[in-house]
Design a protein around this motif. Structure first.
Motif, PDB file in Angstrom:
ATOM      1  N   GLN A  49       0.892  -1.075   0.049  1.00 53.90           N
ATOM      2  CA  GLN A  49      -0.244  -0.055   0.053  1.00 53.90           C
ATOM      3  C   GLN A  49       0.984   1.325   0.049  1.00 53.90           C
ATOM      4  O   GLN A  49       0.430   2.394   0.549  1.00 53.90           O
ATOM      5  CB  GLN A  49      -0.836   0.112   1.163  1.00 53.90           C
ATOM      6  CG  GLN A  49      -1.873  -1.419   1.382  1.00 53.90           C
ATOM      7  CD  GLN A  49      -2.802  -1.325   2.483  1.00 53.90           C
ATOM      8  OE1 GLN A  49      -3.406  -0.312   2.935  1.00 53.90           O
ATOM      9  NE2 GLN A  49      -2.499  -2.354   3.244  1.00 53.90           N
ATOM     10  N   GLY A  50       2.238   1.136  -0.652  1.00 53.74           N
ATOM     11  CA  GLY A  50       2.834   2.264  -0.641  1.00 53.74           C
ATOM     12  C   GLY A  50       3.631   2.704   0.371  1.00 53.74           C
ATOM     13  O   GLY A  50       4.450   3.708   0.333  1.00 53.74           O
ATOM     14  N   ALA A  68       3.432  14.348  -4.864  1.00 53.34           N
ATOM     15  CA  ALA A  68       4.421  13.969  -5.957  1.00 53.34           C
ATOM     16  C   ALA A  68       5.038  12.723  -5.602  1.00 53.34           C
ATOM     17  O   ALA A  68       5.381  11.967  -6.611  1.00 53.34           O
ATOM     18  CB  ALA A  68       5.481  15.206  -5.892  1.00 53.34           C
ATOM     19  N   CYS A  69       5.408  12.260  -4.415  1.00 55.79           N
ATOM     20  CA  CYS A  69       6.175  10.889  -4.070  1.00 55.79           C
ATOM     21  C   CYS A  69       5.035   9.862  -4.474  1.00 55.79           C
ATOM     22  O   CYS A  69       4.061   9.761  -3.917  1.00 55.79           O
ATOM     23  CB  CYS A  69       6.404  11.015  -2.826  1.00 55.79           C
ATOM     24  SG  CYS A  69       7.888  12.174  -2.234  1.00 55.79           S
ATOM     25  N   LEU A  70       5.639   8.924  -5.402  1.00 52.86           N
ATOM     26  CA  LEU A  70       4.880   7.673  -5.641  1.00 52.86           C
ATOM     27  C   LEU A  70       5.516   6.596  -5.420  1.00 52.86           C
ATOM     28  O   LEU A  70       6.804   6.300  -5.794  1.00 52.86           O
ATOM     29  CB  LEU A  70       4.333   7.834  -7.097  1.00 52.86           C
ATOM     30  CG  LEU A  70       3.551   9.044  -7.467  1.00 52.86           C
ATOM     31  CD1 LEU A  70       3.249   9.351  -9.064  1.00 52.86           C
ATOM     32  CD2 LEU A  70       2.189   8.919  -6.935  1.00 52.86           C
ATOM     33  N   GLN A 228       5.337   0.171 -12.117  1.00 57.37           N
ATOM     34  CA  GLN A 228       4.081   0.326 -11.649  1.00 57.37           C
ATOM     35  C   GLN A 228       4.055   1.404 -10.506  1.00 57.37           C
ATOM     36  O   GLN A 228       5.134   1.443  -9.633  1.00 57.37           O
ATOM     37  CB  GLN A 228       3.236  -0.921 -10.854  1.00 57.37           C
ATOM     38  CG  GLN A 228       3.107  -2.025 -12.252  1.00 57.37           C
ATOM     39  CD  GLN A 228       2.321  -3.203 -11.143  1.00 57.37           C
ATOM     40  OE1 GLN A 228       2.027  -3.218  -9.784  1.00 57.37           O
ATOM     41  NE2 GLN A 228       1.738  -4.226 -12.076  1.00 57.37           N
ATOM     42  N   LEU A 229       3.370   2.183 -10.470  1.00 61.83           N
ATOM     43  CA  LEU A 229       3.148   3.410  -9.310  1.00 61.83           C
ATOM     44  C   LEU A 229       1.970   3.381  -8.436  1.00 61.83           C
ATOM     45  O   LEU A 229       0.708   2.839  -8.878  1.00 61.83           O
ATOM     46  CB  LEU A 229       3.191   4.631 -10.013  1.00 61.83           C
ATOM     47  CG  LEU A 229       4.226   4.845 -10.717  1.00 61.83           C
ATOM     48  CD1 LEU A 229       4.059   6.361 -11.656  1.00 61.83           C
ATOM     49  CD2 LEU A 229       5.651   4.857 -10.086  1.00 61.83           C
ATOM     50  N   PHE A 230       2.206   3.303  -7.122  1.00 64.68           N
ATOM     51  CA  PHE A 230       0.974   3.327  -6.289  1.00 64.68           C
ATOM     52  C   PHE A 230       0.400   4.664  -6.075  1.00 64.68           C
ATOM     53  O   PHE A 230       0.756   5.708  -5.627  1.00 64.68           O
ATOM     54  CB  PHE A 230       1.203   2.867  -4.777  1.00 64.68           C
ATOM     55  CG  PHE A 230       0.154   2.630  -3.982  1.00 64.68           C
ATOM     56  CD1 PHE A 230      -0.521   1.620  -4.002  1.00 64.68           C
ATOM     57  CD2 PHE A 230      -0.357   3.478  -3.144  1.00 64.68           C
ATOM     58  CE1 PHE A 230      -1.608   1.095  -3.255  1.00 64.68           C
ATOM     59  CE2 PHE A 230      -1.163   3.154  -2.077  1.00 64.68           C
ATOM     60  CZ  PHE A 230      -2.144   2.095  -2.368  1.00 64.68           C
ATOM     61  N   ARG A 231      -0.823   4.750  -6.669  1.00 66.94           N
ATOM     62  CA  ARG A 231      -1.382   6.104  -6.809  1.00 66.94           C
ATOM     63  C   ARG A 231      -3.096   5.914  -6.771  1.00 66.94           C
ATOM     64  O   ARG A 231      -3.715   4.930  -7.333  1.00 66.94           O
ATOM     65  CB  ARG A 231      -1.268   6.709  -8.452  1.00 66.94           C
ATOM     66  CG  ARG A 231      -1.563   7.938  -8.586  1.00 66.94           C
ATOM     67  CD  ARG A 231      -1.209   8.428 -10.094  1.00 66.94           C
ATOM     68  NE  ARG A 231      -1.417   9.968 -10.297  1.00 66.94           N
ATOM     69  CZ  ARG A 231      -1.322  10.574 -11.363  1.00 66.94           C
ATOM     70  NH1 ARG A 231      -1.515   9.629 -12.368  1.00 66.94           N
ATOM     71  NH2 ARG A 231      -1.306  11.852 -11.568  1.00 66.94           N
ATOM     72  N   GLN A 232      -3.573   6.919  -5.828  1.00 68.53           N
ATOM     73  CA  GLN A 232      -5.061   7.058  -5.469  1.00 68.53           C
ATOM     74  C   GLN A 232      -5.412   5.412  -5.124  1.00 68.53           C
ATOM     75  O   GLN A 232      -6.573   4.973  -5.558  1.00 68.53           O
ATOM     76  CB  GLN A 232      -5.796   7.327  -6.871  1.00 68.53           C
ATOM     77  CG  GLN A 232      -5.304   8.688  -7.460  1.00 68.53           C
ATOM     78  CD  GLN A 232      -6.146   8.869  -8.731  1.00 68.53           C
ATOM     79  OE1 GLN A 232      -6.604   8.057  -9.603  1.00 68.53           O
ATOM     80  NE2 GLN A 232      -6.353  10.104  -9.108  1.00 68.53           N
TER      81      GLN A 232
END
Length: 270
Positions: A49-50, A68-70, A228-232
């Motif tokens: 979960q980031g 900004a940090c992902l 892959q980026l953890f976003r939203q």
């Protein structure tokens, strides 16, 4: 008969301080302690979960006006090395990988100091002494490894990575390397080698930490395919780096209470 339920982890927020990645911004972290018999389950769950680990703490950026940090990870099955990355592998074919328990050595600390002095002399770790370095490496309540990269002929230590073994991948907690050989691209090489380690172990992901659009020092992470980026609240495949910005907005992040409420905690029963 009285039944006692396991206590849920408590989350806290740090005071704002200067951001190490983007100028004229303040950073704030949401964090919790990593301890007890369920430490590995908690680390697995929050990493997905980031969150990131630092010794006995799990943290995630929670800045009031900036998102900004992902958190970034590589999907091993979708990674394909670029021509440049293939050249990096060839340039470092002389290195031998040694995997060991998380135990700090004087040779590691000497390399660590050279790396900091050359690359991060004004960073938050610049004043770290040998005892603090040992704590960073050794104070881990989960399954961690130190992965060293040594010259086969000279036996010189050229790179080190502190790596956590998760249920679904490898997490590169902190890495450092010989700063006087920039053409070897040792930082990139360690990521490439971790992708190979994960592939050999049947683990689907390599967790890289945070990618920050607009930060030159973090830009290299976007050079890997399968990212892959953890976003939203979910992992999303990265397609075009220009789709991500570093702008600020007062509605960039949810209130702390809402963030904590949306964190999924592992089932610690049994």
């Amino acid at each position: 008969m009285r039944h006692s339920l396991p206590l849920a982890p408590q989350f806290y927020v740090t005071a704002p301080q200067p951001c190490p990645y983007l100028p004229d911004r303040l950073e704030r972290k949401l964090f919790t302690a990593l301890q007890g018999e369920q430490a590995e389950k908690l680390n697995d769950s929050l990493s997905q979960q980031g969150f990131r680990r630092s010794q006995n703490v799990l943290y995630r950026p929670s800045c009031s006006e900036c998102a900004a940090c992902l958190s970034a990870r590589i999907e091993v099955a979708k990674f394909k090395p670029s021509k440049s990355q293939k050249r990096t592998l060839k340039r470092n074919a002389h290195l031998r990988r040694n995997t060991m328990s998380p135990w700090a050595t004087e040779e590691q600390y000497s390399l660590f100091r050279r790396y900091l002095d050359a690359r991060h002399a004004d960073g938050g770790m610049a004043d770290m002494d040998v005892f603090e370095f040992a704590a960073m490496v050794e104070e881990t309540p989960i399954r961690s490894r130190v992965i060293e990269y040594q010259d086969r002929e000279t036996k010189d230590l050229e790179a080190v990575c502190l790596t956590d073994v998760l249920s679904d991948g490898l997490s590169m907690v902190y890495s450092f390397y010989e700063p006087n050989v920039p053409k070897q691209s040792l930082g990139t090489y360690m990521i490439l080698d971790h992708i190979e380690i994960a592939r050999e172990a049947g683990l689907p992901y390599v967790y890289l930490g945070y990618w920050v659009p607009g930060s030159q020092k973090m830009g290299y992470k976007a050079n890997f395919t399968g990212l892959q980026l953890f976003r939203q609240g979910r992992w999303q495949e990265m397609k075009d780096r220009d789709d991500y910005g570093a702008e600020t907005h007062p509605l960039s992040t949810d209130p702390i209470a809402e963030q904590v409420a949306n964190i999924s905690l592992p089932d610690t029963r049994g």
